[in-house]
Scaffold this motif. Sequence first.
Motif, PDB file in Angstrom:
ATOM      1  N   ASP A 181      -7.061   3.938   8.920  1.00 40.28           N
ATOM      2  CA  ASP A 181      -7.535   4.903   8.086  1.00 40.28           C
ATOM      3  C   ASP A 181      -8.531   4.470   6.968  1.00 40.28           C
ATOM      4  N   PHE A 182      -9.308   5.175   6.516  1.00 44.77           N
ATOM      5  CA  PHE A 182      -9.914   4.807   5.202  1.00 44.77           C
ATOM      6  C   PHE A 182      -9.480   5.269   3.988  1.00 44.77           C
ATOM      7  N   LEU A 183      -9.656   4.679   2.790  1.00 43.35           N
ATOM      8  CA  LEU A 183      -9.212   5.015   1.790  1.00 43.35           C
ATOM      9  C   LEU A 183     -10.019   6.067   1.090  1.00 43.35           C
ATOM     10  N   ARG A 184      -9.938   7.117   0.591  1.00 40.50           N
ATOM     11  CA  ARG A 184     -11.150   7.823  -0.333  1.00 40.50           C
ATOM     12  C   ARG A 184     -10.562   8.176  -1.607  1.00 40.50           C
ATOM     13  N   GLU A 185     -11.558   8.340  -2.344  1.00 40.57           N
ATOM     14  CA  GLU A 185     -11.628   8.874  -3.946  1.00 40.57           C
ATOM     15  C   GLU A 185     -12.625   9.776  -4.068  1.00 40.57           C
ATOM     16  N   GLY A 186     -12.423  11.191  -3.751  1.00 45.22           N
ATOM     17  CA  GLY A 186     -13.229  12.325  -3.497  1.00 45.22           C
ATOM     18  C   GLY A 186     -13.997  11.863  -2.188  1.00 45.22           C
ATOM     19  N   GLU A 187     -15.365  11.929  -2.396  1.00 49.02           N
ATOM     20  CA  GLU A 187     -16.169  11.848  -1.083  1.00 49.02           C
ATOM     21  C   GLU A 187     -16.357   9.984  -0.814  1.00 49.02           C
ATOM     22  N   ARG A 188     -16.016   9.399  -1.830  1.00 43.52           N
ATOM     23  CA  ARG A 188     -16.141   7.955  -1.717  1.00 43.52           C
ATOM     24  C   ARG A 188     -15.156   7.372  -0.957  1.00 43.52           C
ATOM     25  N   VAL A 189     -15.724   6.229  -0.252  1.00 46.37           N
ATOM     26  CA  VAL A 189     -14.617   5.238   0.520  1.00 46.37           C
ATOM     27  C   VAL A 189     -14.507   4.236  -0.449  1.00 46.37           C
ATOM     28  N   VAL A 190     -13.160   3.853  -0.537  1.00 52.82           N
ATOM     29  CA  VAL A 190     -12.934   2.932  -1.534  1.00 52.82           C
ATOM     30  C   VAL A 190     -11.891   1.550  -0.892  1.00 52.82           C
ATOM     31  N   GLY A 191     -11.884   1.719   0.484  1.00 47.59           N
ATOM     32  CA  GLY A 191     -11.203   0.381   1.043  1.00 47.59           C
ATOM     33  C   GLY A 191     -10.572   1.013   2.365  1.00 47.59           C
ATOM     34  N   ALA A 192      -9.583   0.636   3.102  1.00 46.42           N
ATOM     35  CA  ALA A 192      -9.203   0.895   4.378  1.00 46.42           C
ATOM     36  C   ALA A 192      -7.566   0.732   4.369  1.00 46.42           C
ATOM     37  N   ARG A 193      -6.881   1.524   5.181  1.00 45.64           N
ATOM     38  CA  ARG A 193      -5.388   1.211   5.378  1.00 45.64           C
ATOM     39  C   ARG A 193      -5.346   0.442   6.633  1.00 45.64           C
ATOM     40  N   VAL A 194      -4.791  -0.636   6.620  1.00 47.42           N
ATOM     41  CA  VAL A 194      -4.775  -1.586   8.038  1.00 47.42           C
ATOM     42  C   VAL A 194      -3.361  -1.635   8.541  1.00 47.42           C
ATOM     43  N   ALA A 195      -3.112  -1.924   9.710  1.00 44.41           N
ATOM     44  CA  ALA A 195      -1.966  -2.097  10.433  1.00 44.41           C
ATOM     45  C   ALA A 195      -1.947  -3.599  10.918  1.00 44.41           C
ATOM     46  N   ASN A 196      -0.944  -4.421  10.663  1.00 51.19           N
ATOM     47  CA  ASN A 196      -0.876  -5.846  11.315  1.00 51.19           C
ATOM     48  C   ASN A 196      -0.117  -5.747  12.476  1.00 51.19           C
ATOM     49  N   HIS A 197      -0.891  -6.155  13.654  1.00 52.01           N
ATOM     50  CA  HIS A 197      -0.284  -6.169  14.796  1.00 52.01           C
ATOM     51  C   HIS A 197       0.854  -7.194  14.960  1.00 52.01           C
ATOM     52  N   GLU A 198       1.045  -8.099  14.300  1.00 52.55           N
ATOM     53  CA  GLU A 198       1.688  -9.427  14.489  1.00 52.55           C
ATOM     54  C   GLU A 198       3.220  -9.089  13.951  1.00 52.55           C
ATOM     55  N   ASP A 199       3.272  -8.154  12.961  1.00 49.57           N
ATOM     56  CA  ASP A 199       4.593  -7.659  12.418  1.00 49.57           C
ATOM     57  C   ASP A 199       4.566  -5.945  12.284  1.00 49.57           C
ATOM     58  N   GLY A 200       3.644  -5.420  12.568  1.00 44.63           N
ATOM     59  CA  GLY A 200       3.731  -3.919  12.429  1.00 44.63           C
ATOM     60  C   GLY A 200       3.657  -3.361  11.127  1.00 44.63           C
ATOM     61  N   THR A 201       3.560  -4.082  10.214  1.00 47.96           N
ATOM     62  CA  THR A 201       3.372  -3.547   8.917  1.00 47.96           C
ATOM     63  C   THR A 201       2.205  -3.111   8.561  1.00 47.96           C
ATOM     64  N   GLN A 202       1.958  -2.150   7.470  1.00 49.76           N
ATOM     65  CA  GLN A 202       0.684  -1.701   6.893  1.00 49.76           C
ATOM     66  C   GLN A 202       0.396  -1.835   5.651  1.00 49.76           C
ATOM     67  N   PHE A 203      -0.632  -1.802   5.217  1.00 49.24           N
ATOM     68  CA  PHE A 203      -1.241  -1.935   3.747  1.00 49.24           C
ATOM     69  C   PHE A 203      -2.543  -1.442   3.264  1.00 49.24           C
ATOM     70  N   LYS A 204      -2.783  -1.463   2.083  1.00 48.62           N
ATOM     71  CA  LYS A 204      -4.097  -1.162   1.662  1.00 48.62           C
ATOM     72  C   LYS A 204      -5.036  -2.144   1.414  1.00 48.62           C
ATOM     73  N   ILE A 205      -6.263  -2.001   1.837  1.00 43.56           N
ATOM     74  CA  ILE A 205      -7.284  -3.140   1.189  1.00 43.56           C
ATOM     75  C   ILE A 205      -8.197  -2.256   0.474  1.00 43.56           C
ATOM     76  N   ARG A 206      -8.458  -2.444  -0.845  1.00 37.63           N
ATOM     77  CA  ARG A 206      -9.398  -1.943  -1.586  1.00 37.63           C
ATOM     78  C   ARG A 206     -10.736  -2.748  -1.596  1.00 37.63           C
ATOM     79  N   ALA A 207     -11.854  -1.997  -1.607  1.00 35.29           N
ATOM     80  CA  ALA A 207     -13.249  -2.651  -1.608  1.00 35.29           C
ATOM     81  C   ALA A 207     -14.055  -1.740  -2.415  1.00 35.29           C
ATOM     82  N   LYS A 208     -15.196  -2.414  -2.959  1.00 37.86           N
ATOM     83  CA  LYS A 208     -16.478  -1.434  -3.371  1.00 37.86           C
ATOM     84  C   LYS A 208     -16.996  -1.056  -2.586  1.00 37.86           C
TER      85      LYS A 208
END
Length: 578
Positions: A212-239
Amino acid sequence: MKTVPANGALGPAAREASIQRLRATSEPGQELDILIVGGGIVGTGAALDAVTRGLNVGIVEANDWAAGTSSRSSKLIHGGLRYLEMLDFGLVKEALQERGLLLSELAPHLARPVPFLYPLTKPFIERPYVGAGIALYDILSVSSGHSRGVPFHKHLTKRGTLRAAPSLKNDAFVGSIRYYDGQVDDAKYVANLVRTAAYYGAHAVNQMAVVDFLREGERVVGARVANHEDGTQFKIRAKQVINATGVWTDETQAMVTERGQLKVRASKGIHLVVPRDRFQSTVGLILRTEKSVLFVIPWGRHWIIGTTDTDWSLDKAHPAASSKDIDYILEHVNQVLKRPLTREDVEGVYAGLRPLLAGENDSTAKLSREHVVAHPVPGLVVVAGGKWTTYRVMAKDAVDEATRSMDERVPPSCTETIPLLGASGFKAAWNRRNRTAEESGVHVARIEHLLNRYGAMTPELLAIIEQDPTLAEPIPGADDYLQAEAVYAASHEGARHVHDVLTRRTRISIEAWDRGVSAVPVVAKLMGDVLGWSDAQRENEVRHYIARVEAERLSQQQPDDESADAARLGVEDIVPLR
């Protein structure tokens, strides 16, 4: 936090360090400048472009580097002769400029010239017409400001044509024109490209899917990613986020918006691999078909023959070649060969999908190969279309668009002057190959093979062999590749599974008669020692690869796309045992 891997090595420790750095972007002031989604040729090219501008860059790939379209091309770096007929001079000139740059500056260790015959079938009329087109092709390549990297064309008589390609039918042609294009191992190039980006500071992680993509209003501010190696998920923020997912562009965009979407259609192209001794020729061929063109391409001890051009709307991760596809290629190439090729001559088959910008025309052969960069919502840039050869231009345009809305002034692209790892010093290393062979105890033919795959990084392979001389032995069933290369793929090139090595870091899956089955146990053992696999994981890797080969063989016996797709999907993607 410094996570730049030594020599751009993408081993297990470097992957974990990059994950930790990407996780840290959720903390205040730690966001990336640019996050790139997609680890094909355009995504990895964008990572190198952005990081060499001084930006803080991350790149994630859901599968393996170049696992999609970028490893399943015709392996050519070319301007596209057929685009001249469409009067698309700008596209051809741009591609020829990039061809010269790749051959002479960026990757002389990976890219090299390859000669082709353009056969002439009609006396008098055809030669001036085709000759003028190929002359223009040469002229456009001269105007680039870079070395052409290839010789000029030459007209051949019928006798000269048969001397260059004795296996052609005597009555098939009245003569030919020999011209040159470039050739590259596409997957190897992408692995080298992402390593180069990592060398300059990019945080690169494969087997990491955007969910999924992270949103603040209309703006995309990063992505949620899933690590196929261990099944964990976390957020990556970017301009800024750059979506470089090729044939998956529509699906990735749909996570954000339906508005202003680029539409990408997938066109399937398949290739056959046959042994070099099945017919005699010192040059490749380009043949006209009723739909497009067919290439017969020299590839080491093999020929690559392709491609088809058909619409594909089924599984995008594993496009399948049907019996109909294979028969189409054999039928067309056999029209010009004295001794016809049969199914028994085919060593390997691979299928890939071209991401074509959708238009109103129903024929994929006529859709645009030009690329488009769009900014559908704030914070998200989408790049789609284009040709493998012009990846650097696509990457530059995407990063230009992403940086346009940044507050600080960002330097312009400099990738025109950034050689890939292994390129600098390659010519000197090639010139001393005999001495290197004497010093290392490895036969000079093996040294040449390594230099043409790793360039000036070859000493890294020789250091592995020095530690364990048995790794100088070839991989079983694949005499062209050394066991040290499987170790190196896992320790330096980001390979995480056996099929990464057998299908992309090497091309054993299409070059060996058994498609790599006899190599699997040895490669699993070598990779497992680097990646810390349990016995159960090694067995899982071997079992999965053999099942994959069987599914692909079964799919290639099916009469149409639907049944071929169903047969290929009989094997699920492998994940680590937990």
